[in-house]
Design a protein around this motif. Structure first.
Motif, PDB file in Angstrom:
ATOM      1  N   ILE A  81      46.249  98.804  -4.435  1.00 17.63           N
ATOM      2  CA  ILE A  81      46.233  97.591  -5.243  1.00 17.63           C
ATOM      3  C   ILE A  81      46.406  96.364  -4.364  1.00 17.63           C
ATOM      4  O   ILE A  81      46.882  96.453  -3.228  1.00 17.63           O
ATOM      5  N   ALA A  82      46.030  95.202  -4.900  1.00 19.06           N
ATOM      6  CA  ALA A  82      46.198  93.929  -4.199  1.00 19.06           C
ATOM      7  C   ALA A  82      47.215  93.085  -4.954  1.00 19.06           C
ATOM      8  O   ALA A  82      47.244  93.081  -6.180  1.00 19.06           O
ATOM      9  N   CYS A  83      48.044  92.374  -4.223  1.00 17.49           N
ATOM     10  CA  CYS A  83      49.025  91.471  -4.832  1.00 17.49           C
ATOM     11  C   CYS A  83      48.894  90.103  -4.166  1.00 17.49           C
ATOM     12  O   CYS A  83      48.852  89.999  -2.940  1.00 17.49           O
ATOM     13  N   ASP A  84      48.821  89.047  -4.995  1.00 16.03           N
ATOM     14  CA  ASP A  84      48.771  87.680  -4.469  1.00 16.03           C
ATOM     15  C   ASP A  84      49.831  86.787  -5.110  1.00 16.03           C
ATOM     16  O   ASP A  84      49.769  85.578  -5.018  1.00 16.03           O
ATOM     17  N   GLY A  85      50.785  87.394  -5.754  1.00 17.34           N
ATOM     18  CA  GLY A  85      51.844  86.638  -6.400  1.00 17.34           C
ATOM     19  C   GLY A  85      51.504  86.196  -7.802  1.00 17.34           C
ATOM     20  O   GLY A  85      52.376  85.823  -8.577  1.00 17.34           O
ATOM     21  N   GLY A  86      50.225  86.212  -8.143  1.00 20.75           N
ATOM     22  CA  GLY A  86      49.788  85.921  -9.501  1.00 20.75           C
ATOM     23  C   GLY A  86      50.005  84.505  -9.988  1.00 20.75           C
ATOM     24  O   GLY A  86      49.930  84.246 -11.173  1.00 20.75           O
ATOM     25  N   GLU A  87      50.279  83.570  -9.139  1.00 19.26           N
ATOM     26  CA  GLU A  87      50.559  82.210  -9.586  1.00 19.26           C
ATOM     27  C   GLU A  87      49.585  81.207  -8.978  1.00 19.26           C
ATOM     28  O   GLU A  87      49.931  80.056  -8.739  1.00 19.26           O
ATOM     29  N   GLY A  88      48.371  81.635  -8.692  1.00 16.26           N
ATOM     30  CA  GLY A  88      47.375  80.726  -8.131  1.00 16.26           C
ATOM     31  C   GLY A  88      47.814  80.164  -6.795  1.00 16.26           C
ATOM     32  O   GLY A  88      48.207  80.894  -5.898  1.00 16.26           O
ATOM     33  N   ALA A  89      47.781  78.848  -6.670  1.00 15.17           N
ATOM     34  CA  ALA A  89      48.144  78.188  -5.417  1.00 15.17           C
ATOM     35  C   ALA A  89      49.632  78.340  -5.092  1.00 15.17           C
ATOM     36  O   ALA A  89      50.041  78.148  -3.952  1.00 15.17           O
ATOM     37  N   LEU A  90      50.442  78.689  -6.075  1.00  9.76           N
ATOM     38  CA  LEU A  90      51.876  78.851  -5.843  1.00  9.76           C
ATOM     39  C   LEU A  90      52.254  80.287  -5.511  1.00  9.76           C
ATOM     40  O   LEU A  90      53.432  80.581  -5.319  1.00  9.76           O
ATOM     41  N   GLY A  91      51.281  81.174  -5.423  1.00  9.43           N
ATOM     42  CA  GLY A  91      51.541  82.578  -5.102  1.00  9.43           C
ATOM     43  C   GLY A  91      51.778  82.767  -3.611  1.00  9.43           C
ATOM     44  O   GLY A  91      52.362  81.916  -2.944  1.00  9.43           O
ATOM     45  N   HIS A  92      51.289  83.880  -3.091  1.00  5.13           N
ATOM     46  CA  HIS A  92      51.422  84.183  -1.668  1.00  5.13           C
ATOM     47  C   HIS A  92      50.100  84.743  -1.169  1.00  5.13           C
ATOM     48  O   HIS A  92      49.204  85.020  -1.964  1.00  5.13           O
ATOM     49  N   PRO A  93      49.944  84.927   0.153  1.00  2.00           N
ATOM     50  CA  PRO A  93      48.694  85.506   0.661  1.00  2.00           C
ATOM     51  C   PRO A  93      48.442  86.881   0.042  1.00  2.00           C
ATOM     52  O   PRO A  93      49.391  87.642  -0.197  1.00  2.00           O
ATOM     53  N   ARG A  94      47.179  87.180  -0.241  1.00  6.20           N
ATOM     54  CA  ARG A  94      46.840  88.481  -0.824  1.00  6.20           C
ATOM     55  C   ARG A  94      47.119  89.580   0.185  1.00  6.20           C
ATOM     56  O   ARG A  94      46.730  89.505   1.343  1.00  6.20           O
ATOM     57  N   VAL A  95      47.842  90.596  -0.267  1.00  6.43           N
ATOM     58  CA  VAL A  95      48.116  91.776   0.540  1.00  6.43           C
ATOM     59  C   VAL A  95      47.639  93.006  -0.219  1.00  6.43           C
ATOM     60  O   VAL A  95      47.706  93.055  -1.441  1.00  6.43           O
ATOM     61  N   TRP A  96      47.135  93.986   0.513  1.00  6.64           N
ATOM     62  CA  TRP A  96      46.718  95.251  -0.070  1.00  6.64           C
ATOM     63  C   TRP A  96      47.834  96.254   0.149  1.00  6.64           C
ATOM     64  O   TRP A  96      48.344  96.398   1.254  1.00  6.64           O
ATOM     65  N   LEU A  97      48.210  96.928  -0.921  1.00  7.76           N
ATOM     66  CA  LEU A  97      49.323  97.876  -0.876  1.00  7.76           C
ATOM     67  C   LEU A  97      48.831  99.262  -1.260  1.00  7.76           C
ATOM     68  O   LEU A  97      48.026  99.415  -2.181  1.00  7.76           O
ATOM     69  N   GLN A  98      49.321 100.272  -0.573  1.00  7.51           N
ATOM     70  CA  GLN A  98      48.989 101.662  -0.861  1.00  7.51           C
ATOM     71  C   GLN A  98      50.209 102.320  -1.487  1.00  7.51           C
ATOM     72  O   GLN A  98      51.284 102.326  -0.902  1.00  7.51           O
ATOM     73  N   ILE A  99      50.039 102.872  -2.681  1.00 10.52           N
ATOM     74  CA  ILE A  99      51.137 103.562  -3.354  1.00 10.52           C
ATOM     75  C   ILE A  99      51.192 105.000  -2.848  1.00 10.52           C
ATOM     76  O   ILE A  99      50.224 105.747  -3.017  1.00 10.52           O
TER      77      ILE A  99
END
Length: 58
Positions: free
Chosen positions: A16-34
Motif C-alpha cells: 500500500i501507499a501512504c501520503d498522510g491523506g491531507e493533500g499538501a499538509l500530508g507527507h511524502p508518499r511512501v510504499w509499505l509492504q505488510i
C-alpha cells in the motif's frame, strides 16, 4: 493531556501507499509492504496502522 491514537485502516492489498491523506499538509508518499506473518504495518511518517483484511478479524 491525552494523545490521540493513530488512525487504523483495513486494506485488501499487502502493498500500500501512504501520503498522510491531507493533500499538501500530508507527507511524502511512501510504499509499505505488510508482512504476511503478522498482517499489519505502520507508516513511519504519520503512524497510521494498516491491517490486511485477512488479519483484521484476529
Amino acid at each position: 493531556m491525552t494523545i490521540e491514537a493513530p488512525e487504523t485502516k483495513i486494506v485488501d492489498s499487502y502493498r500500500i501507499a501512504c501520503d498522510g491523506g491531507e493533500g499538501a499538509l500530508g507527507h511524502p508518499r511512501v510504499w509499505l509492504q505488510i508482512p504476511q506473518e503478522h498482517g499489519w504495518v505502520e507508516c513511519p511518517y504519520c503512524d497510521c496502522k494498516y491491517i490486511h483484511s485477512d488479519h483484521a478479524k484476529a
